[in-house]
Enzyme design. Structure first.
Site: not given
Ligand code: 0O2
Ligand code: 0O2
Length: 270
Positions: A22, A140, A156, A59
């Site tokens: 919002v 986030e 993704h 993880r």
């Molecule tokens: P969701 O809900 O599926 O989106 P990490 O060990 O890097 O995974 P960290 O440090 O918590 O864990 O997260 P990071 O790298 O800052 O990234 C967090 C979120 O950024 C991810 O959430 C994704 O939404 C996005 N992201 C990061 N890297 C990629 C990537 O290579 N490709 C895509 N498409 N998205 C990415 P989650 O956990 O995947 O959750």
């Protein structure tokens, strides 16, 4: 933590996502009204699925009782922008807000991820008012362009489908596609710059034209009728050619005539 009621655990995160959606949608609407342009194109949000929370906890070696501090993106908001420059502006506005606190930022735009992923992340502390009182939760905020979002959404879903078994060749092609998206962003930014530049030039030219016409009118005021007629003819001819350099030069000459006339007027006026 076996007996945890997960539905209740997720409640403050659901509230956080709803509230933040919002707030940022309102920010978009307000900026659009105030400035006719908004750096926010659209806003989405989600609460991480329980299975994803548990997978991530495993993880990252986060214990069940530490989920609230250990998993920072249980509540997630995504802000999409048209241009890369807008991302900086949105991030600044978020830093200035009083209803949340930025814990830290991850600039995956300057520092691409290995996959090719680009986005700007902000981890925030957000106070939610629950039925049991105030609760501070982590959330986030991902800020990205439409092109970055296009890439990340597809990557993704492919990654989700194929898990770890994504063939190397596909991984490489996705990286190349990420570069293409980055080039698309740069190209759009430079087109936008050129449009802004063209608008500025158009306004400058239009101002010069108005000033010349005004100055010619002043020549009549100083009884310089022949000069006024000659200047008007010259103006018409320059206008036909759309020669703005000549227009500027004409403006200087007509202004010089006016200055001379003013000097000549002085003794009479005294
Ligand atoms: P969701 O809900 O599926 O989106 P990490 O060990 O890097 O995974 P960290 O440090 O918590 O864990 O997260 P990071 O790298 O800052 O990234 C967090 C979120 O950024 C991810 O959430 C994704 O939404 C996005 N992201 C990061 N890297 C990629 C990537 O290579 N490709 C895509 N498409 N998205 C990415 P989650 O956990 O995947 O959750
Ligand atoms: P509008 O007027 O349709 O744009 P909800 O969960 O239903 O309470 P919301 O916001 O509808 O909340 O769901 P979600 O999934 O968080 O966000 C979806 C919003 O993002 C919708 O806007 C979509 O229209 C918008 N959206 C998704 N993808 C795109 C896209 O590619 N381009 C644009 N411009 N918008 C997109 P709203 O809020 O329903 O409003």
């Amino acid at each position: 933590m076996d007996g945890r009621d997960w539905g209740i655990f997720l409640l403050p995160y659901e509230q956080t996502v709803e509230e933040l959606k919002v707030k940022f949608k309102t920010m978009r609407a307000e900026l659009k009204k105030r400035e006719e342009y908004t750096p926010i194109e659209f806003v989405t949000g989600r609460v991480k699925r329980l299975s994803s929370i548990l997978e991530k906890a495993k993880r990252l070696n986060v214990r069940m009782e530490d989920l609230e501090q250990g998993i920072e993106d249980i509540a997630g908001i995504r802000i999409m922008c048209q241009f890369v420059e807008d991302i900086r502006r949105v991030a600044e506005m978020i830093r200035a807000r009083k209803d949340l606190e930025v814990l830290y930022e991850k600039d995956y735009i300057t520092n691409y991820k290995e996959s090719g992923y680009r986005s700007f992340h902000m981890i925030i502390k957000y106070p939610v008012q629950t039925a049991l009182g105030l609760k501070i939760v982590l959330a986030e905020i991902q800020i990205r362009t439409l092109a970055m979002n296009f890439w990340a959404t597809i990557e993704h879903s492919l990654n989700y489908k194929y898990r770890e078994s994504l063939p190397d060749e596909i991984r490489l092609r996705l990286k190349t596609a990420a570069e293409a998206a980055s080039i698309l962003d740069s190209e759009m930014s430079s087109i936008r710059e050129e449009i802004l530049e063209a608008q500025k030039t158009f306004e400058e030219n239009s101002n010069t034209t108005t000033q010349v016409l005004h100055a010619i009118h002043q020549l009549y005021f100083y009884h310089l009728v022949n000069e006024a007629i000659r200047s008007q003819e010259e103006f018409n001819e320059i206008w036909q050619r759309q020669d703005m350099e000549a227009m500027k030069e004409l403006l200087l000459r007509v202004r010089a005539m006016i200055s001379e006339a003013k000097k000549g007027d002085l003794p009479d006026g005294l």
